[in-house]
Scaffold this motif. Structure first.
Motif, PDB file in Angstrom:
ATOM      1  N   LYS A   1       0.859  -1.173   0.000  1.00  0.00           N
ATOM      2  CA  LYS A   1       0.000   0.000   0.000  1.00  0.00           C
ATOM      3  C   LYS A   1       0.906   1.238   0.000  1.00  0.00           C
ATOM      4  O   LYS A   1       1.867   1.300   0.763  1.00  0.00           O
ATOM      5  CB  LYS A   1      -0.848  -0.028   1.276  1.00  0.00           C
ATOM      6  N   CYS A   2       0.619   2.192  -0.850  1.00  0.00           N
ATOM      7  CA  CYS A   2       1.467   3.384  -0.896  1.00  0.00           C
ATOM      8  C   CYS A   2       0.707   4.529  -1.543  1.00  0.00           C
ATOM      9  O   CYS A   2       0.243   4.414  -2.678  1.00  0.00           O
ATOM     10  CB  CYS A   2       2.727   3.071  -1.687  1.00  0.00           C
ATOM     11  N   ASP A   3       0.577   5.635  -0.797  1.00  0.00           N
ATOM     12  CA  ASP A   3      -0.123   6.789  -1.359  1.00  0.00           C
ATOM     13  C   ASP A   3       0.839   7.725  -2.081  1.00  0.00           C
ATOM     14  O   ASP A   3       0.417   8.604  -2.831  1.00  0.00           O
ATOM     15  CB  ASP A   3      -0.837   7.569  -0.247  1.00  0.00           C
ATOM     16  N   ALA A   4       2.117   7.541  -1.823  1.00  0.00           N
ATOM     17  CA  ALA A   4       3.091   8.462  -2.407  1.00  0.00           C
ATOM     18  C   ALA A   4       3.273   8.193  -3.899  1.00  0.00           C
ATOM     19  O   ALA A   4       2.949   7.120  -4.392  1.00  0.00           O
ATOM     20  CB  ALA A   4       4.428   8.304  -1.694  1.00  0.00           C
ATOM     21  N   LYS A   5       3.817   9.198  -4.593  1.00  0.00           N
ATOM     22  CA  LYS A   5       4.017   9.054  -6.041  1.00  0.00           C
ATOM     23  C   LYS A   5       5.371   8.433  -6.382  1.00  0.00           C
ATOM     24  O   LYS A   5       5.521   7.748  -7.383  1.00  0.00           O
ATOM     25  CB  LYS A   5       3.942  10.442  -6.703  1.00  0.00           C
ATOM     26  N   ILE A   6       6.380   8.717  -5.531  1.00  0.00           N
ATOM     27  CA  ILE A   6       7.699   8.157  -5.832  1.00  0.00           C
ATOM     28  C   ILE A   6       8.253   7.373  -4.645  1.00  0.00           C
ATOM     29  O   ILE A   6       7.869   7.591  -3.499  1.00  0.00           O
ATOM     30  CB  ILE A   6       8.730   9.228  -6.249  1.00  0.00           C
ATOM     31  N   MET A   7       9.160   6.475  -4.959  1.00  0.00           N
ATOM     32  CA  MET A   7       9.777   5.655  -3.917  1.00  0.00           C
ATOM     33  C   MET A   7      11.231   5.373  -4.307  1.00  0.00           C
ATOM     34  O   MET A   7      11.530   5.215  -5.489  1.00  0.00           O
ATOM     35  CB  MET A   7       9.016   4.326  -3.812  1.00  0.00           C
ATOM     36  N   ALA A   8      12.095   5.305  -3.302  1.00  0.00           N
ATOM     37  CA  ALA A   8      13.486   4.933  -3.604  1.00  0.00           C
ATOM     38  C   ALA A   8      13.529   3.440  -3.921  1.00  0.00           C
ATOM     39  O   ALA A   8      12.924   2.631  -3.223  1.00  0.00           O
ATOM     40  CB  ALA A   8      14.384   5.248  -2.413  1.00  0.00           C
ATOM     41  N   VAL A   9      14.235   3.117  -5.005  1.00  0.00           N
ATOM     42  CA  VAL A   9      14.419   1.711  -5.381  1.00  0.00           C
ATOM     43  C   VAL A   9      15.900   1.376  -5.233  1.00  0.00           C
ATOM     44  O   VAL A   9      16.763   2.121  -5.705  1.00  0.00           O
ATOM     45  CB  VAL A   9      13.969   1.474  -6.844  1.00  0.00           C
ATOM     46  N   ASN A  10      16.189   0.288  -4.538  1.00  0.00           N
ATOM     47  CA  ASN A  10      17.560  -0.202  -4.419  1.00  0.00           C
ATOM     48  C   ASN A  10      17.804  -1.173  -5.576  1.00  0.00           C
ATOM     49  O   ASN A  10      17.289  -2.280  -5.574  1.00  0.00           O
ATOM     50  CB  ASN A  10      17.733  -0.893  -3.057  1.00  0.00           C
ATOM     51  N   THR A  11      18.589  -0.721  -6.556  1.00  0.00           N
ATOM     52  CA  THR A  11      18.731  -1.538  -7.777  1.00  0.00           C
ATOM     53  C   THR A  11      19.504  -2.830  -7.559  1.00  0.00           C
ATOM     54  O   THR A  11      19.284  -3.809  -8.227  1.00  0.00           O
ATOM     55  CB  THR A  11      19.489  -0.753  -8.877  1.00  0.00           C
ATOM     56  N   GLU A  12      20.476  -2.828  -6.610  1.00  0.00           N
ATOM     57  CA  GLU A  12      21.461  -3.925  -6.511  1.00  0.00           C
ATOM     58  C   GLU A  12      22.071  -4.167  -7.902  1.00  0.00           C
ATOM     59  O   GLU A  12      22.132  -5.289  -8.393  1.00  0.00           O
ATOM     60  CB  GLU A  12      20.825  -5.198  -5.943  1.00  0.00           C
ATOM     61  N   TRP A  13      22.570  -3.081  -8.502  1.00  0.00           N
ATOM     62  CA  TRP A  13      23.094  -3.203  -9.861  1.00  0.00           C
ATOM     63  C   TRP A  13      24.356  -4.063  -9.922  1.00  0.00           C
ATOM     64  O   TRP A  13      24.809  -4.410 -11.006  1.00  0.00           O
ATOM     65  CB  TRP A  13      23.248  -1.860 -10.546  1.00  0.00           C
ATOM     66  N   GLY A  14      24.907  -4.411  -8.769  1.00  0.00           N
ATOM     67  CA  GLY A  14      26.004  -5.391  -8.760  1.00  0.00           C
ATOM     68  C   GLY A  14      25.591  -6.651  -9.494  1.00  0.00           C
ATOM     69  O   GLY A  14      26.418  -7.357 -10.079  1.00  0.00           O
ATOM     70  N   SER A  15      24.287  -6.943  -9.498  1.00  0.00           N
ATOM     71  CA  SER A  15      23.770  -8.137 -10.162  1.00  0.00           C
ATOM     72  C   SER A  15      23.327  -7.866 -11.599  1.00  0.00           C
ATOM     73  O   SER A  15      22.646  -8.701 -12.188  1.00  0.00           O
ATOM     74  CB  SER A  15      22.604  -8.737  -9.367  1.00  0.00           C
ATOM     75  N   PHE A  16      23.715  -6.714 -12.156  1.00  0.00           N
ATOM     76  CA  PHE A  16      23.424  -6.472 -13.579  1.00  0.00           C
ATOM     77  C   PHE A  16      24.142  -7.554 -14.407  1.00  0.00           C
ATOM     78  O   PHE A  16      25.315  -7.831 -14.219  1.00  0.00           O
ATOM     79  CB  PHE A  16      23.909  -5.064 -13.957  1.00  0.00           C
ATOM     80  N   ASP A  17      23.400  -8.161 -15.293  1.00  0.00           N
ATOM     81  CA  ASP A  17      23.935  -9.145 -16.256  1.00  0.00           C
ATOM     82  C   ASP A  17      24.665 -10.331 -15.616  1.00  0.00           C
ATOM     83  O   ASP A  17      25.725 -10.749 -16.073  1.00  0.00           O
ATOM     84  CB  ASP A  17      24.859  -8.443 -17.271  1.00  0.00           C
ATOM     85  N   ASN A  18      24.033 -10.894 -14.577  1.00  0.00           N
ATOM     86  CA  ASN A  18      24.604 -12.103 -13.959  1.00  0.00           C
ATOM     87  C   ASN A  18      24.820 -13.220 -14.978  1.00  0.00           C
ATOM     88  O   ASN A  18      25.692 -14.064 -14.800  1.00  0.00           O
ATOM     89  CB  ASN A  18      23.665 -12.624 -12.857  1.00  0.00           C
ATOM     90  N   ASP A  19      24.024 -13.215 -16.040  1.00  0.00           N
ATOM     91  CA  ASP A  19      24.172 -14.289 -17.035  1.00  0.00           C
ATOM     92  C   ASP A  19      25.199 -13.964 -18.115  1.00  0.00           C
ATOM     93  O   ASP A  19      25.359 -14.722 -19.078  1.00  0.00           O
ATOM     94  CB  ASP A  19      22.807 -14.608 -17.679  1.00  0.00           C
ATOM     95  N   LEU A  20      25.883 -12.829 -17.943  1.00  0.00           N
ATOM     96  CA  LEU A  20      26.976 -12.442 -18.853  1.00  0.00           C
ATOM     97  C   LEU A  20      26.556 -12.415 -20.320  1.00  0.00           C
ATOM     98  O   LEU A  20      27.260 -12.942 -21.184  1.00  0.00           O
ATOM     99  CB  LEU A  20      28.163 -13.409 -18.677  1.00  0.00           C
ATOM    100  N   THR A  21      25.410 -11.784 -20.588  1.00  0.00           N
ATOM    101  CA  THR A  21      25.006 -11.680 -21.986  1.00  0.00           C
ATOM    102  C   THR A  21      25.804 -10.583 -22.698  1.00  0.00           C
ATOM    103  O   THR A  21      26.041 -10.670 -23.895  1.00  0.00           O
ATOM    104  CB  THR A  21      23.496 -11.389 -22.122  1.00  0.00           C
ATOM    105  N   VAL A  22      26.194  -9.562 -21.978  1.00  0.00           N
ATOM    106  CA  VAL A  22      26.936  -8.457 -22.600  1.00  0.00           C
ATOM    107  C   VAL A  22      28.215  -8.043 -21.869  1.00  0.00           C
ATOM    108  O   VAL A  22      29.096  -7.422 -22.475  1.00  0.00           O
ATOM    109  CB  VAL A  22      26.074  -7.176 -22.744  1.00  0.00           C
ATOM    110  N   LEU A  23      28.334  -8.334 -20.597  1.00  0.00           N
ATOM    111  CA  LEU A  23      29.524  -7.870 -19.850  1.00  0.00           C
ATOM    112  C   LEU A  23      30.788  -8.505 -20.430  1.00  0.00           C
ATOM    113  O   LEU A  23      30.767  -9.682 -20.796  1.00  0.00           O
ATOM    114  CB  LEU A  23      29.410  -8.272 -18.372  1.00  0.00           C
TER     115      LEU A  23
END
Ligand code: GLC
Length: 450
Positions: free
Chosen positions: A237-259
């Motif tokens: 439940k959230c009435d606010a319009k924005i929220m902070a998102v924790n990306t955990e971008w350390g896990s970007f491309d774990n499958d190594l499609t482009v890195l």
């Protein structure tokens, strides 16, 4: 030797084409992460933090900060005018606790909170009716269920307390605080990137809009403000319009499609406790840059091309370095590369010739530059995702961590790659230190609940 070194330096180079490929993949994977959680995708965790600090917030709060090798406790007083005061103590977390049982681990943390309160807040310990609100900066991937609860998805950065995975870390910590009767309530669990984002917003008194908080330290990650309606998987439940998102971008491309994936990256991954996860982090952050350098030097030595004169070196020992090694090497401007030589001797037991020192520096530089270039694709990915540059005249990014603060030219190299990716718009982006992010940010999040 020179030919082999040139070839390796080339393998670490990131072409413009690769930068665009990474940028596209980042946007795609981040967008997917906002729609649904999968084990290997980017977590993109909704944090329930919905208030952008204005700088007028006031009060004194406790903050506990666990991010890497140190545990820190502070009390933070927000003065209501973009400023703050902070009293702190910190302790190294013994390695056996980092890989032991969760009970012993949280008991250790609670005991340190007690030591801090006895030393700095005697008045609190003496009054039975007082309660401290505390923000717990816990810089690991936690799937949040509210501002102050969430289950640990997995450990990163070398921690490996197996029985804590899948548990509510706030609950584990709160139990130990209560066992000591400390009258401390964990009001918020905060990723360090969210702390950086909040602290930077609080301190920022110029018109540019802070939308991202990022960490380039032992690990790397970012949090940003997202429109709640775009977080498809958020069912709370959230009435606010924005929220902070924790990306955990350390896990970007774990499958190594482009890195990029050199044999050195492959060897490093095999040595890690979180094998095949956080693959972006393993190419970008402080815990890994020194280790990548060791992997390269080891190959050159084993194939008889470098350091032939050093017999009793310790190049075969993993994790003998941290980022400070390549970082110090890259500051060396002396003719005979004295600092490079010292680092080789101190950390690997290697005697070196001038040519070998030159080669080492070129490799360190290639590893550090690749890290910054790859990092730029994630930064631009968030700018694109949020369309921030279409909305605001100027966009601000708060950063923290040893690599961000001290690695020579790291931020400049991020900007160089950003220029390739977003052209002149790069000039409308400012980067600044998120001062005391983990403390001030935690306080701001603890306050948000009231
Ligand atoms: C690791 C953690 C993440 C943290 C980052 C920087 O990537 O998983 O939560 O923000 O390190 O400390």
């Amino acid at each position: 030797m020179q030919a082999a070194v040139d070839k390796i330096v080339d393998e670490f180079a990131v072409s413009d084409e690769k930068l665009f490929e990474l940028l596209d993949a980042f946007q795609k994977q981040a967008t997917e992460g906002l729609q649904k959680s999968t084990e290997r995708g980017m977590p993109m965790i909704p944090t329930y933090m919905t208030k952008v600090p204005k700088g007028t917030e006031k009060g004194t709060y406790l903050a506990a900060d666990l991010g890497g090798t140190n545990f820190r406790v502070c009390s933070v007083t927000l003065d209501g005018n973009h400023g703050h005061n902070l009293v702190q103590e910190k302790w190294p977390v013994p390695h056996d606790l980092q890989v032991g049982s969760s009970k012993e681990f949280f008991k250790f943390l609670a005991k340190k909170v007690q030591d801090f309160l006895c030393k700095h807040h005697e008045e609190h310990m003496e009054r039975s009716d007082s309660e401290f609100r505390m923000g717990f900066t816990f810089s690991f991937p936690v799937d949040q269920h509210s501002t102050n609860s969430g289950t640990l998805l997995r450990w990163t950065k070398g921690f490996d307390i197996k029985d804590a995975v899948g548990k509510d870390v706030t609950e584990l910590f709160q139990q130990e605080l209560d066992a000591l009767d400390l009258k401390v309530h964990i009001a918020a669990i905060v990723n360090d990137t969210v702390g950086a984002l909040m602290a930077r917003s609080y301190h920022n008194d110029n018109p540019s809009q802070t939308i991202v908080g990022c960490i380039f330290g032992t690990g790397t990650n970012a949090a940003y403000f997202e429109k709640v309606k775009r977080i498809g998987k958020f069912k709370g439940k959230c009435d606010a319009k924005i929220m902070a998102v924790n990306t955990e971008w350390g896990s970007f491309d774990n499958d190594l499609t482009v890195l990029p994936n050199t044999r050195f990256d492959v060897a490093l991954n095999k040595l890690t406790a979180n094998r095949d996860f956080h693959m972006f982090e393993k190419r970008v952050s402080g815990m890994f840059l020194g280790e990548l350098l060791r992997q390269v030097l080891l190959e050159l030595n084993s194939s008889g091309l470098m350091f032939k004169g050093s017999e009793s070196h310790i190049l075969t020992e993993p994790w003998g370095t941290d980022t400070s090694v390549p970082s110090i090497m890259e500051t060396d401007t002396s003719d005979d590369l004295t600092l490079v030589g010292e680092q080789l001797q101190q950390h690997f037991g290697l005697d070196s010739t001038l040519d070998e020192r030159r080669a080492t520096l070129a490799i360190a530089h290639a590893i550090g530059t690749r890290a910054a270039y790859i990092a730029a694709t994630a930064v631009c990915g968030l700018l694109k995702l949020t369309e921030a540059l279409d909305i605001f005249d100027s966009v601000d990014i708060g950063g923290d961590g040893s690599v961000f603060e001290f690695y020579p030219n790291f931020v400049q190299n991020i900007r160089k790659a950003m220029r390739v990716l977003i052209g002149d718009d790069e000039q409308r982006v400012t980067f600044g230190l998120a001062k005391d992010g983990s403390g001030v940010g935690a306080a701001l999040c603890a306050l948000e609940q009231e």
